[in-house]
Enzyme design. Structure first.
Site, PDB file in Angstrom:
ATOM      1  N   GLU A 126     -11.796  18.530  69.764  1.00 29.75           N
ATOM      2  CA  GLU A 126     -11.510  19.382  70.920  1.00 29.75           C
ATOM      3  C   GLU A 126     -12.586  19.354  71.999  1.00 29.75           C
ATOM      4  O   GLU A 126     -13.301  20.348  72.207  1.00 29.75           O
ATOM      5  CB  GLU A 126     -11.290  20.828  70.476  1.00 29.75           C
ATOM      6  CG  GLU A 126     -10.110  20.992  69.538  1.00 29.75           C
ATOM      7  CD  GLU A 126      -9.693  22.433  69.351  1.00 29.75           C
ATOM      8  OE1 GLU A 126     -10.384  23.330  69.860  1.00 29.75           O
ATOM      9  OE2 GLU A 126      -8.655  22.667  68.705  1.00 29.75           O
ATOM     10  N   GLU A 170      -4.848  19.907  63.514  1.00 33.53           N
ATOM     11  CA  GLU A 170      -5.117  21.321  63.219  1.00 33.53           C
ATOM     12  C   GLU A 170      -3.949  22.178  63.677  1.00 33.53           C
ATOM     13  O   GLU A 170      -3.401  21.949  64.768  1.00 33.53           O
ATOM     14  CB  GLU A 170      -6.367  21.840  63.963  1.00 33.53           C
ATOM     15  CG  GLU A 170      -7.670  21.601  63.270  1.00 33.53           C
ATOM     16  CD  GLU A 170      -8.850  22.245  64.014  1.00 33.53           C
ATOM     17  OE1 GLU A 170      -8.685  23.339  64.593  1.00 33.53           O
ATOM     18  OE2 GLU A 170      -9.919  21.625  64.016  1.00 33.53           O
TER      19      GLU A 170
HETATM   20  C1  BGC Z   1     -11.402  24.499  66.089  1.00 31.92           C
HETATM   21  C2  BGC Z   1     -11.765  25.120  64.762  1.00 31.92           C
HETATM   22  C3  BGC Z   1     -11.505  26.616  64.820  1.00 31.92           C
HETATM   23  C4  BGC Z   1     -10.023  26.825  65.058  1.00 31.92           C
HETATM   24  C5  BGC Z   1      -9.607  28.290  65.107  1.00 31.92           C
HETATM   25  C6  BGC Z   1     -10.107  24.999  66.657  1.00 31.92           C
HETATM   26  O1  BGC Z   1     -10.258  25.151  68.008  1.00 31.92           O
HETATM   27  O2  BGC Z   1     -11.391  23.099  65.982  1.00 31.92           O
HETATM   28  O3  BGC Z   1     -13.096  24.817  64.482  1.00 31.92           O
HETATM   29  O4  BGC Z   1     -11.941  27.294  63.712  1.00 31.92           O
HETATM   30  O5  BGC Z   1      -9.673  26.247  66.288  1.00 31.92           O
HETATM   31  O6  BGC Z   1     -10.216  28.955  66.154  1.00 31.92           O
END
Ligand code: BGC
Length: 452
Positions: free
Chosen positions: A174, A363
């Site tokens: 990100e 993610e």
């Molecule tokens: C990040 C993670 C974070 C997750 C939840 C993402 O933006 O890569 O490190 O914990 O979001 O906020």
């Protein structure tokens, strides 16, 4: 196409070669932050500044994954995932960010990778998940011209060390997340603010993303190289021209800023003066060429959409988010809107870029106020979240979009950056006092889902 019944979906509907994984990041789980030769990261120092992290929480111990990685890899397996995505801490490998290599750090990741392989888990390694060596921040961090040499050195050390065993790499996590929160808004490490910092961090980061890809390509045989982007569908609050234009500006920053240069398209401008100036400064042939890399896959990370309204009082972007809560929309404990259609829409938006060989969801997940009761956590809301989001993903896949896999965020509750330990995103509950792990109902749900 008939609607997909969310309770009925099975992992096998995605096809037998679909990749199912779960993700973590070094600074959020490892702990041992000031031990075994590791240098300080910007999160170690930033978190000690007063008022920066909720309740003054520190990442020093986090989930103590440094010591419990074997049992944690076993959990990955127990839940049924075939892939474990984790990141390498740059200051654990290079305590000063460059130069001297920390042998204990090198050994730790060898052991972790070996443990994954021994348990039949495929490692996906992220090179940069936000924990810049503090020593480099002293030289300006991502705003400094010299960061690119240092980053390239780090990538090359990792590729040479682990390239025989690790074939799947994610260069950055990100880039918009850490440049905007850390160098423009100052709410994440290193806590810098302002447009000048932001734009120089953006440019060096965009170079690092492509340079990193090239180094991996040169050093690692048969590498599968990706990088990951945060993305959110941007929804104008009304159909007014002012709201439409505000949404376009936010989309330019949040969704297009890093992927377009990587694809050889240069920086996006959306007809916006600030971006046009930035883009002109960096649009010589040499720049455009260096910012481009043929990634094997593009990781997309989605948590929420944003509803955007024009607001003249907000400097530069003149846009404002209308929060889910104020629109009476369902949301998670972070206040993030739950909207699986927007997940589908943003996947489609990214899929319209030509030349992306594969998309991968690197993610997706949700935080809730989990309570541990008799060694159980009944997180029904999280299960419902995953069911809805996976149904949206299946719809996109059935329509022919080339989506290679899905990684849930995250294995276990961990250090959630500026939220400290207050936001729980895990499939496994972490008791931060005892380091006891308890698989939540959502973890059990995944276990069952991945078996069918
Ligand atoms: C990040 C993670 C974070 C997750 C939840 C993402 O933006 O890569 O490190 O914990 O979001 O906020």
């Amino acid at each position: 196409m008939p609607a997909i019944e969310k309770n009925m979906i099975k992992a096998s509907d995605f096809g037998s070669d679909f990749i199912w994984g779960v993700a973590t990041a070094a600074a959020q789980v490892e702990g041992a932050a000031e031990a075994y030769g590791k240098g300080l990261s910007i999160w170690d120092t930033f978190s000690k500044r007063q008022g920066k992290i909720k309740k003054g929480h520190l990442p020093t111990t986090a989930c103590d994954f440094y010591h419990s990685y074997k049992a944690d890899v076993e959990l990955v397996k127990l839940l049924g995932f075939k892939v474990f995505r984790f990141s390498i801490s740059w200051p654990r490998i290079l305590p000063d960010g460059k130069g001297r290599v920390n042998k204990e750090g090198i050994l730790f990741y060898h052991q972790l990778i070996d443990e994954c392989l021994r348990q039949g888990i495929v490692p996906y390694v992220t090179l940069y998940h936000w924990d810049l060596p503090h020593a480099l921040e002293e030289e300006g961090g991502w705003t400094a011209f010299s960061i690119n040499n240092s980053f390239n050195h780090f990538v090359s050390v990792c590729a040479k060390e682990y390239g025989d065993k690790v074939k799947n790499w994610i260069v950055l996590n990100e880039p918009f997340g850490f440049t905007s929160l850390g160098y423009m808004l100052g709410v994440h490490a290193p806590g810098k603010t302002g447009l000048t910092n932001f734009f120089s961090a953006v440019h060096h980061t965009a170079i690092a993303q492509a340079d990193g890809g090239r180094i991996l390509r040169a050093e690692v045989k048969e590498a599968n190289i990706g990088t990951s982007f945060s993305c959110s569908e941007i929804i104008p609050h009304t159909h007014s021209e002012a709201d439409l234009l505000a949404a376009k500006r936010v989309d330019c920053l949040m969704n297009r800023l890093f992927i377009e240069p990587a694809l050889g398209m240069g920086y996006p401008t959306a007809g916006w003066e600030v971006m046009e100036r930035f883009s002109i400064q960096h649009s010589t042939w040499r720049h455009t060429e260096r910012l481009t890399f043929d990634f094997d896959f593009i990781g997309i990370q989605n948590y929420f959409p944003l509803t955007i309204k024009y607001n003249a009082f907000i400097p530069v972007v003149q846009a404002w988010e209308v929060k889910a809560k104020n629109r009476k929309k369902p949301h998670t404990a972070m206040g993030w809107e739950i909207n699986p259609d927007s997940f589908y829409n943003i996947i489609r938006q990214f899929a319209t870029y030509p030349n992306i060989p594969q998309l991968m969801i690197t993610e997706n997940g949700a935080a809730y106020h989990d309570k541990l009761n008799n060694y159980q956590v009944h997180d029904q809301e999280r299960i419902a979240y995953f069911q809805q989001y996976l149904a949206a993903l299946l719809k996109a896949k059935r329509e022919g979009l080339n989506i290679a896999g899905y990684m849930a965020w995250t294995l276990m509750d961990n250090f959630e950056w500026a939220e400290g330990y207050n936001a729980r995103f895990g499939l496994v509950y972490t008791d931060f006092k005892t380091q006891q792990r308890t698989v939540k109902d959502s973890g059990l749900w995944f276990q069952d889902f991945l078996n069918h």
